[in-house]
Design a protein around this motif. Structure first.
Motif, PDB file in Angstrom:
ATOM      1  N   ALA A  91      40.804  25.885  30.008  1.00  0.00           N
ATOM      2  CA  ALA A  91      41.856  26.440  30.875  1.00  0.00           C
ATOM      3  C   ALA A  91      42.036  25.566  32.106  1.00  0.00           C
ATOM      4  O   ALA A  91      41.065  25.266  32.797  1.00  0.00           O
ATOM      5  N   ASN A  92      43.261  25.150  32.331  1.00  0.00           N
ATOM      6  CA  ASN A  92      43.541  24.374  33.537  1.00  0.00           C
ATOM      7  C   ASN A  92      43.901  25.339  34.650  1.00  0.00           C
ATOM      8  O   ASN A  92      44.883  26.048  34.564  1.00  0.00           O
ATOM      9  N   GLY A  93      43.112  25.396  35.672  1.00  0.00           N
ATOM     10  CA  GLY A  93      43.337  26.362  36.750  1.00  0.00           C
ATOM     11  C   GLY A  93      42.202  27.362  36.816  1.00  0.00           C
ATOM     12  O   GLY A  93      41.320  27.368  35.959  1.00  0.00           O
ATOM     13  N   ASP A  94      42.267  28.204  37.835  1.00  0.00           N
ATOM     14  CA  ASP A  94      41.205  29.206  38.020  1.00  0.00           C
ATOM     15  C   ASP A  94      41.537  30.474  37.240  1.00  0.00           C
ATOM     16  O   ASP A  94      42.701  30.745  36.966  1.00  0.00           O
ATOM     17  N   LEU A  95      40.522  31.220  36.941  1.00  0.00           N
ATOM     18  CA  LEU A  95      40.769  32.482  36.232  1.00  0.00           C
ATOM     19  C   LEU A  95      39.641  33.471  36.482  1.00  0.00           C
ATOM     20  O   LEU A  95      38.538  33.109  36.910  1.00  0.00           O
ATOM     21  N   GLU A  96      39.959  34.746  36.223  1.00  0.00           N
ATOM     22  CA  GLU A  96      38.947  35.801  36.307  1.00  0.00           C
ATOM     23  C   GLU A  96      39.131  36.727  35.114  1.00  0.00           C
ATOM     24  O   GLU A  96      40.243  37.187  34.856  1.00  0.00           O
ATOM     25  N   ILE A  97      38.052  36.985  34.411  1.00  0.00           N
ATOM     26  CA  ILE A  97      38.106  37.874  33.242  1.00  0.00           C
ATOM     27  C   ILE A  97      37.144  39.033  33.496  1.00  0.00           C
ATOM     28  O   ILE A  97      36.000  38.815  33.891  1.00  0.00           O
ATOM     29  N   THR A  98      37.626  40.263  33.278  1.00  0.00           N
ATOM     30  CA  THR A  98      36.787  41.433  33.520  1.00  0.00           C
ATOM     31  C   THR A  98      36.569  42.205  32.224  1.00  0.00           C
ATOM     32  O   THR A  98      37.525  42.526  31.515  1.00  0.00           O
ATOM     33  N   TYR A  99      35.317  42.477  31.924  1.00  0.00           N
ATOM     34  CA  TYR A  99      34.954  43.311  30.774  1.00  0.00           C
ATOM     35  C   TYR A  99      34.564  44.690  31.286  1.00  0.00           C
ATOM     36  O   TYR A  99      33.732  44.805  32.188  1.00  0.00           O
ATOM     37  N   SER A 100      35.165  45.728  30.706  1.00  0.00           N
ATOM     38  CA  SER A 100      34.742  47.088  31.071  1.00  0.00           C
ATOM     39  C   SER A 100      34.369  47.849  29.791  1.00  0.00           C
ATOM     40  O   SER A 100      34.387  47.272  28.704  1.00  0.00           O
ATOM     41  N   ASN A 101      34.068  49.115  29.913  1.00  0.00           N
ATOM     42  CA  ASN A 101      33.608  49.946  28.785  1.00  0.00           C
ATOM     43  C   ASN A 101      32.419  49.311  28.074  1.00  0.00           C
ATOM     44  O   ASN A 101      32.427  49.137  26.857  1.00  0.00           O
ATOM     45  N   LEU A 102      31.430  48.957  28.845  1.00  0.00           N
ATOM     46  CA  LEU A 102      30.272  48.282  28.271  1.00  0.00           C
ATOM     47  C   LEU A 102      29.189  49.287  27.868  1.00  0.00           C
ATOM     48  O   LEU A 102      29.220  50.439  28.284  1.00  0.00           O
ATOM     49  N   GLU A 103      28.246  48.793  27.070  1.00  0.00           N
ATOM     50  CA  GLU A 103      27.086  49.609  26.693  1.00  0.00           C
ATOM     51  C   GLU A 103      25.928  49.180  27.597  1.00  0.00           C
ATOM     52  O   GLU A 103      26.105  48.377  28.505  1.00  0.00           O
ATOM     53  N   ASP A 104      24.758  49.665  27.288  1.00  0.00           N
ATOM     54  CA  ASP A 104      23.561  49.281  28.032  1.00  0.00           C
ATOM     55  C   ASP A 104      23.057  47.941  27.466  1.00  0.00           C
ATOM     56  O   ASP A 104      22.348  47.916  26.464  1.00  0.00           O
ATOM     57  N   TYR A 105      23.489  46.840  28.079  1.00  0.00           N
ATOM     58  CA  TYR A 105      23.143  45.516  27.559  1.00  0.00           C
ATOM     59  C   TYR A 105      22.279  44.752  28.556  1.00  0.00           C
ATOM     60  O   TYR A 105      22.529  44.784  29.756  1.00  0.00           O
ATOM     61  N   ASP A 106      21.294  44.035  28.030  1.00  0.00           N
ATOM     62  CA  ASP A 106      20.501  43.128  28.848  1.00  0.00           C
ATOM     63  C   ASP A 106      20.833  41.717  28.342  1.00  0.00           C
ATOM     64  O   ASP A 106      20.349  41.304  27.291  1.00  0.00           O
ATOM     65  N   ILE A 107      21.675  41.007  29.088  1.00  0.00           N
ATOM     66  CA  ILE A 107      22.202  39.729  28.574  1.00  0.00           C
ATOM     67  C   ILE A 107      21.576  38.542  29.291  1.00  0.00           C
ATOM     68  O   ILE A 107      21.409  38.568  30.516  1.00  0.00           O
ATOM     69  N   ALA A 108      21.253  37.518  28.518  1.00  0.00           N
ATOM     70  CA  ALA A 108      20.722  36.279  29.095  1.00  0.00           C
ATOM     71  C   ALA A 108      21.771  35.181  28.941  1.00  0.00           C
ATOM     72  O   ALA A 108      22.310  34.972  27.851  1.00  0.00           O
ATOM     73  N   PHE A 109      22.066  34.502  30.040  1.00  0.00           N
ATOM     74  CA  PHE A 109      22.997  33.371  30.023  1.00  0.00           C
ATOM     75  C   PHE A 109      22.197  32.098  30.269  1.00  0.00           C
ATOM     76  O   PHE A 109      21.329  32.070  31.147  1.00  0.00           O
ATOM     77  N   ALA A 110      22.492  31.068  29.511  1.00  0.00           N
ATOM     78  CA  ALA A 110      21.851  29.769  29.746  1.00  0.00           C
ATOM     79  C   ALA A 110      22.921  28.692  29.676  1.00  0.00           C
ATOM     80  O   ALA A 110      24.109  28.991  29.533  1.00  0.00           O
ATOM     81  N   GLU A 111      22.467  27.446  29.792  1.00  0.00           N
ATOM     82  CA  GLU A 111      23.398  26.314  29.846  1.00  0.00           C
ATOM     83  C   GLU A 111      24.371  26.297  28.660  1.00  0.00           C
ATOM     84  O   GLU A 111      25.546  26.000  28.823  1.00  0.00           O
ATOM     85  N   ASN A 112      23.852  26.616  27.465  1.00  0.00           N
ATOM     86  CA  ASN A 112      24.726  26.511  26.289  1.00  0.00           C
ATOM     87  C   ASN A 112      24.648  27.712  25.347  1.00  0.00           C
ATOM     88  O   ASN A 112      25.042  27.620  24.196  1.00  0.00           O
ATOM     89  N   PHE A 113      24.118  28.828  25.803  1.00  0.00           N
ATOM     90  CA  PHE A 113      24.141  30.008  24.938  1.00  0.00           C
ATOM     91  C   PHE A 113      24.171  31.291  25.736  1.00  0.00           C
ATOM     92  O   PHE A 113      23.832  31.338  26.913  1.00  0.00           O
TER      93      PHE A 113
ATOM     94  N   LYS B 274      22.968  35.402  24.988  1.00  0.00           N
ATOM     95  CA  LYS B 274      22.303  36.254  23.997  1.00  0.00           C
ATOM     96  C   LYS B 274      21.963  37.613  24.582  1.00  0.00           C
ATOM     97  O   LYS B 274      21.823  37.758  25.797  1.00  0.00           O
ATOM     98  N   ILE B 275      21.852  38.584  23.683  1.00  0.00           N
ATOM     99  CA  ILE B 275      21.391  39.900  24.111  1.00  0.00           C
ATOM    100  C   ILE B 275      19.874  39.899  23.946  1.00  0.00           C
ATOM    101  O   ILE B 275      19.359  39.571  22.869  1.00  0.00           O
TER     102      ILE B 275
END
Lengths: 161, 131
Positions: free
Chosen positions: B59-81, B83-84
């Motif tokens: 995407a060229n330019g800035d953006l904001e994406i919002t997720y709602s209606n979520l469950e009880d998730y414990d999410i890990a973010f790393a450089e290239n993945f 995962k729950i």
């Protein structure tokens, strides 16, 4: 004589008991497996997003100013900046261990860049059972200094299923 | 002799009942997971989030994406993945080294919102309370 007969009867009983147990175990596993299979058929779900992923990755290469898109005040998707078509730049903007990529830019000359040699060392898409492959050619304009030349950009992507 | 025979039979019946209970427990959990769609939801969410990360960099330019209606998730973010945690659900996305990407864990509750923000070449991920 009586003792021998008793012993024979005991051995017979034991063998009979074992056979009954084996039959019971087989019936048990057949019933359990059948229940699991019957439940699994309508409820199992699988995501096949390989095509969508490859499409997004191709767009990443073409539209991203960090990758190939020409940028002058704004980004021009569809115009490839020849200065950005280098191994170092593409490895920086497209760092992955999960995809093998081959880019072929054809304008005046033919330039080929392969990313992630680990997946690229074989003949492209030699094994369609284990790999998902896509091969798409785009008509592009190639920006070389101040000249714009017509050309084609072929992007071949290979990923593990 | 009769007493010994009676004992063996009792032990066998107890064994049968325990076996049936164990099988019922595992089968119930398995069917419940499939029928309630919990496993499916997690798989879908991780794939959707990963595809979003793959799309953000093009995407060229800035953006904001919002997720709602979520469950009880414990999410890990790393450089290239992404995962729950404690699950086999993982999505490997392509890492653009020109971006400063987010790494860390987020514990999401059902009332939370997940906000992904791209500002210049910085990608941030935050959990915000809904409402």
């Amino acid at each position: 004589m009586q003792k021998k007969m008793d012993k024979k009867a005991q051995i017979f009983d034991l063998t009979k008991e074992w056979i009954v147990w084996i039959v019971k175990a087989i019936v048990f596993f057949v019933v359990a497996s059948t229940i699991i299979i019957i439940v699994n058929i309508p409820l199992s779900s699988e995501f096949k997003t390989d095509g969508l992923r490859h499409s997004l990755l191709r767009q990443h290469l073409i539209y991203d100013e960090n990758c190939l898109a020409y940028h002058n005040e704004r980004t021009y998707p569809g115009i490839v900046d020849i200065k950005k078509f280098t191994q170092a730049n593409l490895e920086k903007c497209f760092s992955t261990q999960n995809y093998g990529i081959q880019l072929t830019l054809s304008a005046d000359t033919l330039n080929i860049i392969k990313l992630n040699e680990k997946l690229n060392k074989f003949e492209f898409c030699f094994d369609k059972k284990n790999f998902y492959c896509s091969n798409t050619t785009y008509y592009v304009l190639v920006k070389d200094n101040n000249m714009e030349k017509q050309g084609t950009l072929n992007i071949a992507i290979l990923s593990l299923k | 002799m009769d007493k010994k025979g009676f004992d063996t039979r009792t032990v066998l019946w107890v064994f049968y009942i325990v076996l049936v209970l164990i099988m019922t427990y595992f089968l119930y959990n398995y069917i419940d997971d499939l029928a309630s769609g919990e496993g499916f939801n997690k798989k879908y969410f991780v794939n959707d989030l990963g595809l979003t990360f793959d799309a953000i960099s093009s995407a060229n330019g800035d953006l904001e994406i919002t997720y709602s209606n979520l469950e009880d998730y414990d999410i890990a973010f790393a450089e290239n993945f992404v995962k729950i945690q404690d699950e086999a659900q993982v999505y490997y996305f392509v890492n653009d080294k020109n971006f400063q990407s987010f790494s860390g864990n987020l514990n999401l509750k059902p009332q939370d919102k997940l906000v992904i923000n791209k500002n210049n070449n910085v990608v941030s991920v935050n959990a915000k309370k809904d409402g």
